[in-house]
Enzyme design. Structure first.
Site, short mmCIF file in Angstrom:
data_model
loop_
_atom_site.label_atom_id
_atom_site.label_comp_id
_atom_site.label_asym_id
_atom_site.label_seq_id
_atom_site.Cartn_x
_atom_site.Cartn_y
_atom_site.Cartn_z
N GLY A 10 0.80 -1.21 0.00
CA GLY A 10 0.00 0.00 0.00
C GLY A 10 0.84 1.26 0.00
N VAL A 12 2.35 2.65 2.33
CA VAL A 12 3.59 2.53 3.10
C VAL A 12 4.50 1.44 2.53
CG1 VAL A 12 4.54 1.87 5.35
CG2 VAL A 12 2.66 3.48 5.21
N THR A 90 -9.78 0.91 11.98
CA THR A 90 -10.57 0.97 13.20
C THR A 90 -11.63 -0.13 13.14
OG1 THR A 90 -10.25 3.35 13.19
CG2 THR A 90 -12.00 2.52 14.60
N LEU A 220 2.17 6.14 17.84
CA LEU A 220 0.83 6.66 18.15
C LEU A 220 0.93 8.07 18.72
CD1 LEU A 220 -1.00 3.61 19.80
CD2 LEU A 220 -1.16 4.41 17.45
N ALA A 222 3.34 10.31 18.23
CA ALA A 222 3.75 11.29 17.22
C ALA A 222 2.51 11.76 16.44
CB ALA A 222 4.78 10.68 16.27
N CYS A 275 -4.74 8.07 8.89
CA CYS A 275 -4.11 7.68 10.16
C CYS A 275 -4.43 8.54 11.38
CB CYS A 275 -2.61 7.59 9.97
SG CYS A 275 -2.20 6.21 8.89
N LYS A 278 -7.71 7.52 13.12
CA LYS A 278 -7.63 6.10 13.49
C LYS A 278 -6.64 5.89 14.65
CE LYS A 278 -4.75 3.51 10.67
NZ LYS A 278 -3.68 2.97 11.49
N ARG A 345 -8.94 8.97 1.86
CA ARG A 345 -9.36 8.32 3.11
C ARG A 345 -9.52 9.36 4.22
NH1 ARG A 345 -5.01 3.48 3.32
NH2 ARG A 345 -3.63 5.24 2.89
N ARG A 449 -8.64 26.44 3.12
CA ARG A 449 -7.20 26.16 3.28
C ARG A 449 -6.36 27.43 3.31
NH1 ARG A 449 -5.78 20.81 4.57
NH2 ARG A 449 -7.35 19.45 3.71
N1 LIG Z 1 -0.63 5.88 4.68
C1 LIG Z 1 0.36 6.44 5.35
O1 LIG Z 1 0.83 7.50 4.99
C2 LIG Z 1 0.94 5.77 6.55
C3 LIG Z 1 0.41 4.59 7.06
N2 LIG Z 1 0.98 3.99 8.16
C4 LIG Z 1 0.47 2.71 8.64
O2 LIG Z 1 0.90 1.68 7.75
C5 LIG Z 1 -0.07 0.65 7.65
C6 LIG Z 1 -0.45 0.46 6.20
O3 LIG Z 1 -1.02 1.66 5.74
P1 LIG Z 1 -1.25 1.91 4.18
O4 LIG Z 1 -0.05 1.48 3.42
O5 LIG Z 1 -1.72 3.30 4.05
O6 LIG Z 1 -2.44 0.88 3.92
P2 LIG Z 1 -2.99 0.36 2.53
O7 LIG Z 1 -4.39 -0.02 2.74
O8 LIG Z 1 -2.65 1.32 1.44
O9 LIG Z 1 -2.13 -0.96 2.26
C7 LIG Z 1 -2.24 -2.13 3.00
C8 LIG Z 1 -2.15 -3.31 2.03
O10 LIG Z 1 -2.07 -4.51 2.78
C9 LIG Z 1 -2.71 -5.53 2.02
N3 LIG Z 1 -3.02 -6.68 2.87
C10 LIG Z 1 -3.89 -6.74 3.92
N4 LIG Z 1 -3.84 -7.96 4.49
C11 LIG Z 1 -2.93 -8.68 3.78
C12 LIG Z 1 -2.42 -10.02 3.89
N5 LIG Z 1 -2.83 -10.84 4.85
N6 LIG Z 1 -1.49 -10.43 2.99
C13 LIG Z 1 -1.06 -9.60 2.02
N7 LIG Z 1 -1.49 -8.31 1.88
C14 LIG Z 1 -2.40 -7.87 2.75
C15 LIG Z 1 -3.93 -4.84 1.46
O11 LIG Z 1 -4.44 -5.53 0.34
C16 LIG Z 1 -3.37 -3.46 1.13
O12 LIG Z 1 -2.96 -3.36 -0.24
C17 LIG Z 1 -1.23 1.08 8.56
O13 LIG Z 1 -1.05 0.48 9.81
C18 LIG Z 1 -1.03 2.58 8.68
O14 LIG Z 1 -1.53 3.05 9.91
C19 LIG Z 1 2.08 4.51 8.75
C20 LIG Z 1 2.66 5.66 8.28
C21 LIG Z 1 2.15 6.39 7.14
O1 LIG Z 2 0.98 7.70 10.20
C1 LIG Z 2 0.70 8.28 9.17
O2 LIG Z 2 -0.12 7.89 8.34
C2 LIG Z 2 1.33 9.59 8.83
O3 LIG Z 2 0.36 10.61 9.20
C3 LIG Z 2 0.74 11.93 8.87
O4 LIG Z 2 0.96 12.05 7.49
P1 LIG Z 2 -0.23 12.29 6.44
O5 LIG Z 2 -1.53 11.98 7.10
O6 LIG Z 2 0.13 11.54 5.22
O7 LIG Z 2 -0.17 13.83 6.08
P2 LIG Z 2 0.01 15.17 6.95
O8 LIG Z 2 0.90 16.07 6.21
O9 LIG Z 2 0.38 14.87 8.34
O10 LIG Z 2 -1.45 15.80 6.92
C4 LIG Z 2 -2.52 15.21 7.61
C5 LIG Z 2 -3.72 16.13 7.56
O11 LIG Z 2 -3.50 17.28 8.36
C6 LIG Z 2 -3.75 18.45 7.58
N1 LIG Z 2 -2.87 19.53 8.06
C7 LIG Z 2 -1.52 19.33 8.11
C8 LIG Z 2 -0.70 20.33 8.58
C9 LIG Z 2 -1.25 21.55 8.99
O12 LIG Z 2 -0.55 22.50 9.43
N2 LIG Z 2 -2.60 21.71 8.93
C10 LIG Z 2 -3.43 20.72 8.47
O13 LIG Z 2 -4.65 20.90 8.44
C11 LIG Z 2 -3.49 18.03 6.15
O14 LIG Z 2 -4.12 18.88 5.24
C12 LIG Z 2 -4.06 16.63 6.16
O15 LIG Z 2 -5.45 16.65 5.99
C13 LIG Z 2 2.05 12.26 9.59
O16 LIG Z 2 2.47 13.56 9.20
C14 LIG Z 2 3.13 11.25 9.24
O17 LIG Z 2 4.32 11.51 9.99
C15 LIG Z 2 2.63 9.84 9.57
O18 LIG Z 2 3.58 8.87 9.18
#
Ligand SMILES: NC(=O)C1=CN([C@@H]2O[C@H](COP(=O)(O)OP(=O)(O)OC[C@H]3O[C@@H](n4cnc5c(N)ncnc54)[C@H](O)[C@@H]3O)[C@@H](O)[C@H]2O)C=CC1
Ligand SMILES: O=C(O)[C@H]1O[C@H](OP(=O)(O)OP(=O)(O)OC[C@H]2O[C@@H](n3ccc(=O)[nH]c3=O)[C@H](O)[C@@H]2O)[C@H](O)[C@@H](O)[C@@H]1O
Length: 478
Positions: A10, A12, A90, A220, A222, A275, A278, A345, A449
């Protein structure tokens, strides 16, 4: 050759593994997913996520030492280090519904790892997903009780801090890489092996090692602290509108205090993304289960203020337009949760659009990176249903009150109001005199914004609402 497998391709898993492969040409990296369409997209010229700079990274490493596959069993069984980057949504039902993290995807990944790894072997399993503190203990139990007893599984917590839209630069130069592991010899052996991977490009001083629980909880915390800053400044934006203060000036003034810092102080229509909400709900739930109700209440308020901010914006729009938007065309500019991503999302646009639709508005949505089916899905889906593999975007019911268009001028043609919900740079370059000429009068702009030149817009004749700034006399009730 060291081999890395990552379960979950995904937002990440894809970018982080692509970066590891780019920086460590001698390591083979395979990214795995149960979602065949997603893997096919990673193997194509049209990647499944939009992220500036990612195409170049993937193109350089893919086929060399970076691979995307659905053959989870084969690649997990061969890997020395197995990242798990599956979704941790969630819970939507059962104990903790609406708050607790649903670890079912994580648990099924762990069971699959246990089944396909054969010993004797030392396997490092890395929590890349954001998980509740103490998850490593649960995962360890699943691996120990289901796996081949001659396989030693060592679990590490290596949370990811990248933000969407800046993932490539965040991964290239992270503020820190955090690795939590057990303090015994096996734990430290695993920590060192993972630190050695990152040390290919991250200075050692920025690779921080802690115990497992600190790393899990730091992630969590951060996100909670970042979201709290936004809710804090958003709460002040409401007060600014009542008092004539300007939230941008307040933010700039406090941000120059080095103890506060200037980042993450932009008032907005509300934070979104997969995130923040959640992870805070997850933190709230953990506190409640530990009997720490006051602590839970404290963090819960961050979300309450966010909901309040979205509602407040809707009320400004409806209130400003003579208390009704029934049958009025409203142009929604931006639907993604932030600029430079197509991710919708938990975007604040969902609640704002729903609030306007409930009052009878006809919405014309334009976003440079969001597909029509995603807009319809988000506006019709149940809360928290989005974060599950294969979310049924294609089957989303089409809302008759929502049109998704590919041109901002079409969105605004004949509209009573423009609502700016995402801070896309291209919105600043629009031909506003042309928009004004094409709109119904009075022509309103609600800048959620604060990216537009409000004085210039007022000169042109627009009635402008700028979040957290002195109210346009036209919008004042007194
Ligand atoms: N989106 C972001 O910017 C960030 C997300 N995270 C955390 O990273 C984790 C993943 O987030 P995303 O990448 O955004 O999610 P995502 O939904 O984009 O990707 C997750 C992927 O895992 C796959 N999956 C689920 N169960 C599986 C299994 N049993 N075997 C193989 N594949 C499987 C799904 O099909 C999906 O493609 C979450 O815990 C999120 O909180 C952390 C930092 C930044
Ligand atoms: O765990 C995660 O998923 C990630 O969540 C956020 O990253 P992200 O959600 O991708 O983007 P942000 O830049 O943090 O923005 C989040 C939301 O806050 C809003 N935001 C951000 C900054 C600001 O000053 N004001 C504000 O309204 C953005 O528009 C957006 O809707 C964190 O910044 C990352 O460090 C973390 O890894």
């Amino acid at each position: 050759m060291v081999k890395i497998a990552c379960i979950g391709a995904g937002y990440v898993g894809g970018p982080t593994m692509a970066m590891i492969a780019l920086k460590c040409p001698e390591i083979e990296v395979v990214v795995l997913d149960i979602n065949e369409d997603r893997i096919a997209a990673w193997n194509s010229d049209s990647l499944p996520i939009y992220e500036p700079g990612l195409d170049e990274v993937v193109q350089e490493a893919r086929g060399r030492n970076l691979f995307f596959s659905t053959d989870v069993t084969k690649h997990v069984s061969e890997a020395d280090i197995i990242f798990v980057s599956v979704n941790t949504p969630t819970k939507t039902s059962g104990i903790g519904a609406g708050k607790a993290a649903d670890l079912s995807y994580w648990e099924s990944a762990a069971r699959m790892i246990a089944q396909c790894c054969k010993g004797p072997a030392f396997k490092i399993v890395v929590e890349k997903s954001t998980v509740p503190v103490k998850t490593a203990e649960a995962i360890s139990k699943v691996l120990r009780t289901n796996g081949d007893s001659s396989v030693h599984f060592e679990i590490l917590s290596n949370p990811e801090f990248l933000a969407e839209g800046t993932a490539v630069s965040d991964l290239t130069a992270p503020d820190r890489v955090l690795i939590g592991g057990k303090e015994d010899a096996d734990g430290q052996r695993a920590v060192k092996a993972l630190a050695d991977v990152y040390a290919h490009w991250v200075p050692r001083a920025q690779i921080l090692t802690t115990n497992l629980w600190s790393a899990e909880l730091a992630k969590l915390t951060a996100n909670a602290m970042l979201a709290q800053r936004i809710s804090s400044v958003n709460s002040i934006s409401a007060l600014c509108e009542e008092t004539g203060a300007d939230v941008s000036e307040v933010a700039r003034s406090i941000g120059m205090d080095s103890r506060i810092g200037s980042k993450f102080l932009n008032a907005s229509v509300g934070f979104g993304g997969s995130c923040f909400q959640k992870d805070i709900l997850n933190l709230v739930y953990i506190c409640e289960t530990q009997g720490l109700q006051k602590v839970a209440d404290y963090w819960r308020m961050v979300i309450d203020i966010n909901d309040y901010q979205k509602q407040r914006y809707v009320e400004r729009v409806i209130g400003g337009m003579f208390n009704t938007v029934s049958n009025k065309k409203i142009a929604v500019l931006g639907f993604a949760f932030k600029k430079d991503t197509g991710d919708t999302r938990e975007t604040p646009a969902i609640d704002v659009c729903r609030g306007l639709i409930a009052d009878g508005a006809k919405l014309f949505v334009y976003d440079p990176k969001v597909e029509a089916q995603h807009v319809h899905y988000e506006l019709s889906a149940a809360k928290f249903s989005w974060d599950h593999p294969k979310a049924p975007y294609a089957s989303a019911s089409r809302l008759s009150s929502v049109s998704v268009v590919k041109d901002p001028y079409e969105a605004c043609d004949g509209a009573h109001a423009i609502c700016v919900l995402t801070e896309w740079d291209e919105f600043k370059q629009l031909d506003f005199p042309r928009l004004y000429a094409s709109m119904t009068k009075p022509a309103f702009i609600f800048d959620g914004r604060n990216i537009l030149d409000h004085a210039a817009l007022r000169e042109m004749g627009f009635v402008v609402y700028a979040l957290g700034k002195p109210l346009d006399p036209f919008l004042r009730k007194d």
